[in-house]
Design a protein around this motif. Structure first.
Motif, PDB file in Angstrom:
ATOM      1  N   ASN A  55      -4.521  15.156   8.701  1.00 51.48           N
ATOM      2  CA  ASN A  55      -4.742  15.350  10.130  1.00 51.48           C
ATOM      3  C   ASN A  55      -4.310  16.772  10.494  1.00 51.48           C
ATOM      4  O   ASN A  55      -3.234  16.999  11.013  1.00 51.48           O
ATOM      5  N   MET A  56      -5.174  17.730  10.131  1.00 50.39           N
ATOM      6  CA  MET A  56      -4.852  19.128  10.367  1.00 50.39           C
ATOM      7  C   MET A  56      -6.106  19.858  10.803  1.00 50.39           C
ATOM      8  O   MET A  56      -7.218  19.448  10.470  1.00 50.39           O
ATOM      9  N   ALA A  57      -5.933  20.962  11.513  1.00 48.99           N
ATOM     10  CA  ALA A  57      -7.067  21.729  12.027  1.00 48.99           C
ATOM     11  C   ALA A  57      -7.973  22.197  10.895  1.00 48.99           C
ATOM     12  O   ALA A  57      -9.190  22.199  11.022  1.00 48.99           O
ATOM     13  N   TYR A  58      -7.414  22.572   9.791  1.00 49.36           N
ATOM     14  CA  TYR A  58      -8.202  23.042   8.651  1.00 49.36           C
ATOM     15  C   TYR A  58      -8.112  22.026   7.510  1.00 49.36           C
ATOM     16  O   TYR A  58      -7.775  22.334   6.391  1.00 49.36           O
TER      17      TYR A  58
ATOM     18  N   HIS B 164       4.761  17.339   7.042  1.00 51.61           N
ATOM     19  CA  HIS B 164       4.387  18.037   8.276  1.00 51.61           C
ATOM     20  C   HIS B 164       4.549  19.537   8.106  1.00 51.61           C
ATOM     21  O   HIS B 164       5.550  20.000   7.554  1.00 51.61           O
ATOM     22  N   LEU B 165       3.590  20.264   8.613  1.00 53.38           N
ATOM     23  CA  LEU B 165       3.653  21.719   8.654  1.00 53.38           C
ATOM     24  C   LEU B 165       4.180  22.114  10.030  1.00 53.38           C
ATOM     25  O   LEU B 165       3.586  21.756  11.047  1.00 53.38           O
ATOM     26  N   VAL B 166       5.316  22.787  10.064  1.00 54.82           N
ATOM     27  CA  VAL B 166       5.872  23.273  11.331  1.00 54.82           C
ATOM     28  C   VAL B 166       5.653  24.774  11.410  1.00 54.82           C
ATOM     29  O   VAL B 166       5.518  25.450  10.399  1.00 54.82           O
TER      30      VAL B 166
ATOM     31  N   MET C 165       0.842  -1.167   0.000  1.00 53.18           N
ATOM     32  CA  MET C 165       0.000   0.000   0.000  1.00 53.18           C
ATOM     33  C   MET C 165       0.896   1.241   0.000  1.00 53.18           C
ATOM     34  O   MET C 165       1.979   1.239   0.555  1.00 53.18           O
ATOM     35  N   ASN C 166       0.406   2.286  -0.619  1.00 49.75           N
ATOM     36  CA  ASN C 166       1.137   3.531  -0.737  1.00 49.75           C
ATOM     37  C   ASN C 166       0.351   4.612   0.006  1.00 49.75           C
ATOM     38  O   ASN C 166      -0.771   4.940  -0.387  1.00 49.75           O
ATOM     39  N   LEU C 167       0.920   5.164   1.081  1.00 46.88           N
ATOM     40  CA  LEU C 167       0.211   6.112   1.940  1.00 46.88           C
ATOM     41  C   LEU C 167       0.924   7.451   1.998  1.00 46.88           C
ATOM     42  O   LEU C 167       2.155   7.510   2.016  1.00 46.88           O
ATOM     43  N   LEU C 168       0.129   8.517   2.073  1.00 41.88           N
ATOM     44  CA  LEU C 168       0.645   9.860   2.277  1.00 41.88           C
ATOM     45  C   LEU C 168      -0.113  10.460   3.449  1.00 41.88           C
ATOM     46  O   LEU C 168      -1.345  10.407   3.488  1.00 41.88           O
ATOM     47  N   PHE C 169       0.618  11.010   4.410  1.00 39.38           N
ATOM     48  CA  PHE C 169       0.024  11.554   5.625  1.00 39.38           C
ATOM     49  C   PHE C 169       0.400  13.023   5.742  1.00 39.38           C
ATOM     50  O   PHE C 169       1.581  13.373   5.679  1.00 39.38           O
TER      51      PHE C 169
ATOM     52  N   ASN D 152       0.503   7.905  15.364  1.00 41.20           N
ATOM     53  CA  ASN D 152       0.631   8.021  13.907  1.00 41.20           C
ATOM     54  C   ASN D 152       2.026   7.621  13.449  1.00 41.20           C
ATOM     55  O   ASN D 152       2.185   6.883  12.476  1.00 41.20           O
ATOM     56  N   ARG D 153       3.023   8.092  14.153  1.00 48.44           N
ATOM     57  CA  ARG D 153       4.401   7.758  13.791  1.00 48.44           C
ATOM     58  C   ARG D 153       4.639   6.255  13.913  1.00 48.44           C
ATOM     59  O   ARG D 153       5.232   5.626  13.030  1.00 48.44           O
TER      60      ARG D 153
END
Length: 129
Positions: free
Chosen positions: A107-110, A40-42, A1-5, A22-23
């Motif tokens: 998995n983000m607030a918006y 990931h957005l930092v 399977m190929n996943l993008l998070f 998640n990790r």
């Protein structure tokens, strides 16, 4: 399977249960041969420097750094870290075009806005969750 998070926050945060879970899931899937990528957005440049230190602490030596992003592989998971939503869109769109993931987890607030932006950038029919 190929996943993008796609996620906000720190990939290495030991105090956040969801981040740790998640990790663990992604690293377990990668160990079983699944292709796993995370974006990931930092919050800011300082955070990016902290992430780079954390990558080095985890034995990641092949870190690719640009002005507002980092990339490295952690326990089989291809990790991308960026400081802006637009770079997140571009990175995720590029990964979707290149890797054609089976599922994209947001998995983000918006998350609705992010999902719409990714669809627009990638032009893909990939399932977004």
């Amino acid at each position: 399977m190929n996943l993008l998070f796609l996620s906000e926050g720190a990939y290495f945060a030991y105090y956040q249960g969801a981040v740790k879970a998640n990790r663990a899931v992604f690293e377990s899937l990668a160990a079983r041969g699944h292709q796993c990528r995370v974006v990931h957005l930092v919050d800011q440049e300082d955070s990016l420097l902290q992430v780079e230190e954390q990558l080095q602490e985890h034995g990641v030596n092949n870190i690719i750094r640009s002005a507002h992003s980092l990339q490295g592989t952690v326990n089989g998971v291809e990790c991308h870290f960026t400081t802006s939503v637009m770079l997140l869109y571009r990175t995720a769109g590029d990964l979707m075009k290149k890797g054609n993931p089976d599922v994209v987890l947001v998995n983000m607030a918006y998350h609705t806005m992010v999902a719409a932006g990714i669809k627009l950038v990638a032009g893909s029919a990939t399932k977004l969750v």
